[in-house]
Design an enzyme around this catalytic site. Sequence first.
Site, PDB file in Angstrom:
ATOM      1  N   ARG A   1       5.523 -29.063 -33.278  1.00  0.00           N
ATOM      2  CA  ARG A   1       5.798 -30.060 -32.242  1.00  0.00           C
ATOM      3  C   ARG A   1       4.837 -31.245 -32.363  1.00  0.00           C
ATOM      4  O   ARG A   1       5.216 -32.395 -32.125  1.00  0.00           O
ATOM      5  CB  ARG A   1       5.712 -29.442 -30.852  1.00  0.00           C
ATOM      6  CG  ARG A   1       6.101 -30.417 -29.739  1.00  0.00           C
ATOM      7  CD  ARG A   1       6.195 -29.745 -28.392  1.00  0.00           C
ATOM      8  NE  ARG A   1       4.915 -29.181 -27.964  1.00  0.00           N
ATOM      9  CZ  ARG A   1       4.751 -28.454 -26.866  1.00  0.00           C
ATOM     10  NH1 ARG A   1       5.782 -28.187 -26.081  1.00  0.00           N
ATOM     11  NH2 ARG A   1       3.566 -27.988 -26.544  1.00  0.00           N
TER      12      ARG A   1
ATOM     13  N   ARG B   1      -8.882 -54.841 -27.874  1.00  0.00           N
ATOM     14  CA  ARG B   1      -7.684 -54.406 -27.170  1.00  0.00           C
ATOM     15  C   ARG B   1      -6.516 -55.319 -27.502  1.00  0.00           C
ATOM     16  O   ARG B   1      -6.652 -56.548 -27.484  1.00  0.00           O
ATOM     17  CB  ARG B   1      -7.956 -54.425 -25.661  1.00  0.00           C
ATOM     18  CG  ARG B   1      -6.783 -53.967 -24.798  1.00  0.00           C
ATOM     19  CD  ARG B   1      -7.120 -54.118 -23.318  1.00  0.00           C
ATOM     20  NE  ARG B   1      -6.065 -53.603 -22.447  1.00  0.00           N
ATOM     21  CZ  ARG B   1      -4.977 -54.281 -22.109  1.00  0.00           C
ATOM     22  NH1 ARG B   1      -4.792 -55.516 -22.555  1.00  0.00           N
ATOM     23  NH2 ARG B   1      -4.071 -53.736 -21.310  1.00  0.00           N
TER      24      ARG B   1
ATOM     25  N   LYS C   1       5.114 -35.170 -26.514  1.00  0.00           N
ATOM     26  CA  LYS C   1       3.994 -34.657 -25.725  1.00  0.00           C
ATOM     27  C   LYS C   1       2.834 -35.651 -25.780  1.00  0.00           C
ATOM     28  O   LYS C   1       1.867 -35.486 -26.528  1.00  0.00           O
ATOM     29  CB  LYS C   1       3.557 -33.276 -26.222  1.00  0.00           C
ATOM     30  CG  LYS C   1       2.665 -32.530 -25.224  1.00  0.00           C
ATOM     31  CD  LYS C   1       2.452 -31.098 -25.662  1.00  0.00           C
ATOM     32  CE  LYS C   1       1.525 -30.343 -24.730  1.00  0.00           C
ATOM     33  NZ  LYS C   1       2.118 -30.100 -23.396  1.00  0.00           N
TER      34      LYS C   1
END
Length: 288
Positions: free
Chosen positions: A53, A102, A152
């Site tokens: 996964r 960023r 996930k």
Amino acid sequence: MIMRTVYVNGDYVPENDAKISVFDRGFLMADGVYEVTSVLDGKLIDFAGHAKRLERSLSELNMQQPACLPDLLDIHRELVRLNGVEEGMVYLQITRGAPDDRDFVFPDPETTEPTVVLFTQNKPGLADSPAAKKGIKVISIEDQRWARRDIKTVQLLFPSMGKMMAKAAGADDAWMVEDGAVTEGTSNNAYIIKNNTIITRHLGSEILHGITRAAVLRFAREAQMKVEERSFTIAEAQEADEAFITSASTFVMPVVEIDGATIGAGAPGPVATRLREIYLDESRKAAV
């Protein structure tokens, strides 16, 4: 307090010395994925499923695989050994890394390596949880997560809020509802049992493809239990004979109350109880 050893980008270090950049995209953008593998008797439960996964989650987000699966297994095992974990969990998080500044645009994978962090959690009595003997209570809440729940990711703010809503209501967890049907729990897959049939939502982008879910359904079918993978409502759940959840950390956990309505006899039922026994038995046999 015992100092844990954790893994950060190739090094095993005391937890107080573990550091990542303030520009890490996991911190700034929740741009990362994770897995949690349970440990019983000092061995990893269903590691192969979690690893598969993980590969899928990374692929869906176009993220690099930072280490081959045998190396990840070695890291898991070494952390279990260093921290003396007999029962507990190993948490793995991989982010897109820490570029120089960023930016919403993904950094160049040629110049920005993924960040890899692993740590253990000691949970003595994990398999012999008192909650499994009495069952848990859940409430229902609106599912307000993003649409790709099959990946996930570390975007866990709303599930955390759901846990807090349940706590405020005097319950143990929350089942999320979308378009009138239950999707899943805040950190687990949801099931009901009616007339000896196990019912759980079908796979899709609306829910996480649980590793424990897959194992439990396989064991159920091998035990000649009937399984239906389809949507169900809270009203249907409240009329069920039994209910339960599955996850890597709870295994099979009976649910005895939903939104104040008692499920069945108000105690863990025979099917959920047997499934927990089978899962723990078979998982221990296959542990690595």
